[in-house]
Motif scaffolding. Structure first.
Motif, PDB file in Angstrom:
ATOM      1  N   CYS A   8      93.529  63.347  66.349  1.00 11.22           N
ATOM      2  CA  CYS A   8      93.163  62.027  66.856  1.00 11.22           C
ATOM      3  C   CYS A   8      91.715  61.767  66.479  1.00 11.22           C
ATOM      4  O   CYS A   8      90.826  62.556  66.811  1.00 11.22           O
ATOM      5  CB  CYS A   8      93.330  61.958  68.367  1.00 11.22           C
ATOM      6  N   PHE A   9      91.476  60.691  65.740  1.00  5.16           N
ATOM      7  CA  PHE A   9      90.117  60.270  65.386  1.00  5.16           C
ATOM      8  C   PHE A   9      89.624  59.291  66.442  1.00  5.16           C
ATOM      9  O   PHE A   9      90.328  58.332  66.791  1.00  5.16           O
ATOM     10  CB  PHE A   9      90.089  59.576  64.025  1.00  5.16           C
ATOM     11  N   TYR A  10      88.393  59.507  66.905  1.00 10.09           N
ATOM     12  CA  TYR A  10      87.832  58.649  67.956  1.00 10.09           C
ATOM     13  C   TYR A  10      86.398  58.288  67.565  1.00 10.09           C
ATOM     14  O   TYR A  10      85.585  59.174  67.303  1.00 10.09           O
ATOM     15  CB  TYR A  10      87.840  59.382  69.301  1.00 10.09           C
ATOM     16  N   PRO A  11      86.072  56.981  67.496  1.00 10.39           N
ATOM     17  CA  PRO A  11      84.736  56.586  67.048  1.00 10.39           C
ATOM     18  C   PRO A  11      83.646  56.930  68.056  1.00 10.39           C
ATOM     19  O   PRO A  11      83.867  56.905  69.267  1.00 10.39           O
ATOM     20  CB  PRO A  11      84.865  55.066  66.871  1.00 10.39           C
ATOM     21  N   MET A  12      82.477  57.249  67.535  1.00 12.07           N
ATOM     22  CA  MET A  12      81.298  57.591  68.325  1.00 12.07           C
ATOM     23  C   MET A  12      80.148  56.654  67.977  1.00 12.07           C
ATOM     24  O   MET A  12      80.119  56.043  66.913  1.00 12.07           O
ATOM     25  CB  MET A  12      80.852  59.030  68.027  1.00 12.07           C
ATOM     26  N   GLY A  13      79.151  56.589  68.853  1.00 12.94           N
ATOM     27  CA  GLY A  13      78.021  55.695  68.652  1.00 12.94           C
ATOM     28  C   GLY A  13      76.854  56.271  67.882  1.00 12.94           C
ATOM     29  O   GLY A  13      75.821  55.608  67.746  1.00 12.94           O
ATOM     30  N   TRP A  14      76.961  57.508  67.373  1.00 13.61           N
ATOM     31  CA  TRP A  14      75.906  58.086  66.542  1.00 13.61           C
ATOM     32  C   TRP A  14      75.993  57.409  65.175  1.00 13.61           C
ATOM     33  O   TRP A  14      77.017  57.496  64.493  1.00 13.61           O
ATOM     34  CB  TRP A  14      76.125  59.588  66.411  1.00 13.61           C
ATOM     35  N   CYS A  15      74.937  56.726  64.740  1.00 14.83           N
ATOM     36  CA  CYS A  15      75.040  55.820  63.597  1.00 14.83           C
ATOM     37  C   CYS A  15      73.963  56.052  62.546  1.00 14.83           C
ATOM     38  O   CYS A  15      72.826  56.414  62.854  1.00 14.83           O
ATOM     39  CB  CYS A  15      74.924  54.362  64.054  1.00 14.83           C
ATOM     40  N   GLY A  72      65.141  73.652  69.699  1.00 11.84           N
ATOM     41  CA  GLY A  72      64.513  72.429  69.211  1.00 11.84           C
ATOM     42  C   GLY A  72      65.020  71.943  67.874  1.00 11.84           C
ATOM     43  O   GLY A  72      64.913  70.747  67.575  1.00 11.84           O
ATOM     44  N   HIS A  73      65.573  72.834  67.033  1.00 12.94           N
ATOM     45  CA  HIS A  73      66.045  72.396  65.718  1.00 12.94           C
ATOM     46  C   HIS A  73      67.466  71.820  65.771  1.00 12.94           C
ATOM     47  O   HIS A  73      67.954  71.304  64.763  1.00 12.94           O
ATOM     48  CB  HIS A  73      65.997  73.551  64.710  1.00 12.94           C
ATOM     49  N   TYR A  74      68.132  71.888  66.922  1.00 13.45           N
ATOM     50  CA  TYR A  74      69.451  71.275  67.051  1.00 13.45           C
ATOM     51  C   TYR A  74      69.298  69.748  67.080  1.00 13.45           C
ATOM     52  O   TYR A  74      68.306  69.223  67.588  1.00 13.45           O
ATOM     53  CB  TYR A  74      70.125  71.709  68.354  1.00 13.45           C
ATOM     54  N   LEU A  75      70.291  69.056  66.558  1.00 16.22           N
ATOM     55  CA  LEU A  75      70.350  67.601  66.674  1.00 16.22           C
ATOM     56  C   LEU A  75      71.359  67.252  67.757  1.00 16.22           C
ATOM     57  O   LEU A  75      72.479  67.782  67.781  1.00 16.22           O
ATOM     58  CB  LEU A  75      70.775  66.968  65.348  1.00 16.22           C
ATOM     59  N   LEU A  76      70.962  66.348  68.657  1.00 16.03           N
ATOM     60  CA  LEU A  76      71.791  65.978  69.805  1.00 16.03           C
ATOM     61  C   LEU A  76      72.007  64.475  69.836  1.00 16.03           C
ATOM     62  O   LEU A  76      71.125  63.697  69.449  1.00 16.03           O
ATOM     63  CB  LEU A  76      71.146  66.413  71.116  1.00 16.03           C
ATOM     64  N   TRP A  77      73.169  64.077  70.283  1.00 15.73           N
ATOM     65  CA  TRP A  77      73.451  62.672  70.600  1.00 15.73           C
ATOM     66  C   TRP A  77      74.204  62.638  71.909  1.00 15.73           C
ATOM     67  O   TRP A  77      75.096  63.460  72.142  1.00 15.73           O
ATOM     68  CB  TRP A  77      74.280  62.004  69.512  1.00 15.73           C
ATOM     69  N   LYS A  78      73.860  61.688  72.744  1.00 15.46           N
ATOM     70  CA  LYS A  78      74.555  61.525  74.011  1.00 15.46           C
ATOM     71  C   LYS A  78      74.769  60.047  74.264  1.00 15.46           C
ATOM     72  O   LYS A  78      73.856  59.235  74.046  1.00 15.46           O
ATOM     73  CB  LYS A  78      73.725  62.132  75.155  1.00 15.46           C
ATOM     74  N   GLY A  79      75.985  59.666  74.681  1.00 20.42           N
ATOM     75  CA  GLY A  79      76.266  58.268  74.917  1.00 20.42           C
ATOM     76  C   GLY A  79      77.454  58.065  75.822  1.00 20.42           C
ATOM     77  O   GLY A  79      78.342  58.917  75.940  1.00 20.42           O
ATOM     78  N   LEU A  80      77.471  56.923  76.496  1.00 19.18           N
ATOM     79  CA  LEU A  80      78.596  56.523  77.336  1.00 19.18           C
ATOM     80  C   LEU A  80      79.649  55.858  76.473  1.00 19.18           C
ATOM     81  O   LEU A  80      79.340  54.933  75.701  1.00 19.18           O
ATOM     82  CB  LEU A  80      78.108  55.560  78.427  1.00 19.18           C
ATOM     83  N   LEU A  81      80.862  56.332  76.566  1.00 22.23           N
ATOM     84  CA  LEU A  81      81.947  55.795  75.723  1.00 22.23           C
ATOM     85  C   LEU A  81      82.557  54.552  76.363  1.00 22.23           C
ATOM     86  O   LEU A  81      82.352  54.268  77.524  1.00 22.23           O
ATOM     87  CB  LEU A  81      83.018  56.874  75.514  1.00 22.23           C
TER      88      LEU A  81
END
Length: 274
Positions: A35-42, A265-274
Motif C-alpha cells: 500500500c502506497f501512502y503519500p507523505m508531506g516530506w517534500c 544529529g546526522h539523522y534526517l527526521l520528518w514529523k507531520g499530522l496526516l
C-alpha cells in the motif's frame, strides 16, 4: 496559449504500508504487493519557460550526472510527442535518496504534471500515468498521489479505503543509502497466504502482528541500527512502525504526538499530522 510562464510545486514522499515481494518476473523485475501512502516530506520543483533547456539543483546532493536526472528524462519523454518550448528546471532536494521514500519518482511525476499544466497539453491522469511508468516503477503513483494498493512492479493500482487521518507520522532516515540491488540481493520471493488488503482493513494497532515489509528480514541483520530505530519508535508509543520501501527510512504512526524521541544529529527526521 500558455497560461503562465512558470510553475512551482512540491513533489512529496510516500511510505509503504506493508511490502511483500511475491515473485521474480521473467524481465528481471519483481512482482510485489504494497500500500502506497503519500507523505508531506517534500522537495521543491520550479519550471520556467526559458531560451534553452537547463536544469539545476540545490539542497541535498544527488549522486550521478545531473543530465541523467529523472526530471530531465520526463521533459525529454514528453518532448517526443509534443513541441515543448525549452524550460529551466530547478530542483531543491529535501527528500533523501536511497531512503525508500520515492523522492526521485515523485520529482519525475511532478515534472510531467507541471509540463502538462504549463503548456496545456491536456493529458489525462491515465495518459500521464502511462508516461510515468516509462520513467520508473512507482512514478505513476505520484500522478494521482492518493493511497492505493500497488501490485505487479508497483505500477498497477487498486483502490483502498485505508485512512490515516489524525495520525502523526515520524520518518527517520539514518543516512544509510541502500541500493535496489543490495536490497533485493537477500530477498526470497514468496506468495503470501493472505493479501495486504485484508490486513489494511484491521485496526492500525493490529498491524504490528500482521503487516510486514519483507525487506526488514533481508536488511536488518546487516544494519542493526534500523531495527533499533523501529524499536525506539515502538517504545515511544507508536501504534505501528516499519521500514518503508527497500530502506532505509523507518517510520512510526502515533495516535498522539510522541515525546522524548532523540536520534543522532546526522539523522534526517520528518514529523507531520496526516
Amino acid at each position: 496559449m500558455i497560461k503562465t510562464i512558470s510553475m512551482l510545486d512540491f513533489p512529496n514522499a510516500k511510505i509503504n504500508l506493508g511490502l511483500l515481494v511475491t515473485e521474480k518476473r521473467p524481465d528481471g523485475f519483481h512482482n510485489l504487493e504494497s500500500c502506497f501512502y503519500p507523505m508531506g516530506w517534500c522537495d521543491a520543483l520550479e519550471i520556467v519557460q526559458a531560451d534553452e533547456l537547463t536544469f539545476t539543483m540545490s539542497g541535498l546532493p544527488v549522486p550521478g550526472n545531473p543530465d541523467s536526472n529523472l526530471c530531465l528524462k520526463a521533459y525529454k519523454l514528453l518532448q517526443q510527442g509534443f513541441q515543448l518550448p525549452p524550460v529551466h528546471m530547478h530542483l531543491h532536494k529535501v527528500i533523501p535518496m536511497g531512503a525508500g521514500l520515492g523522492g526521485g519518482s515523485s520529482d519525475a511525476a511532478f515534472t510531467l504534471k507541471q509540463l502538462n499544466s504549463l503548456f496545456e497539453l491536456n493529458l489525462t491522469p491515465e495518459k500521464l500515468e502511462d508516461y510515468a511508468r516509462q520513467l520508473g516503477s512507482d512514478c505513476a503513483f505520484f500522478i494521482r498521489n492518493e493511497p492505493v494498493v500497488a501490485v505487479e512492479k508497483g505500477d498497477v493500482f487498486k483502490p483502498t479505503s485505508v485512512n490515516l487521518d489524525g495520525y502523526t507520522c515520524v520518518l527517520v532516515y539514518p543516512g544509510i543509502h541502500i541500493t535496489t540491488a543490495e536490497a533485493y540481493g537477500n530477498i526470497v520471493p514468496k506468495k503470501p497466504s493472505c493479501g495486504i488488503e485484508m490486513f489494511l482493513k484491521q485496526d492500525v494497532g493490529v498491524w504490528k502482528e500482521v503487516l510486514k515489509n519483507d525487506f526488514e528480514e533481508a536488511l536488518f541483520p546487516s544494519y542493526p541500527e534500523l531495527a533499533g530505530i523501529k524499536q525506539q519508535l515502538y517504545n515511544a508509543g507508536a501504534d505501528y512502525a516499519s521500514m518503508t520501501g527497500s530502506g532505509s527510512t523507518i517510520y512510526g504512526l502515533f495516535k498522539k504526538e510522541p515525546a522524548n524521541l532523540v536520534f543522532p544529529g546526522h539523522y534526517l527526521l520528518w514529523k507531520g499530522l496526516l
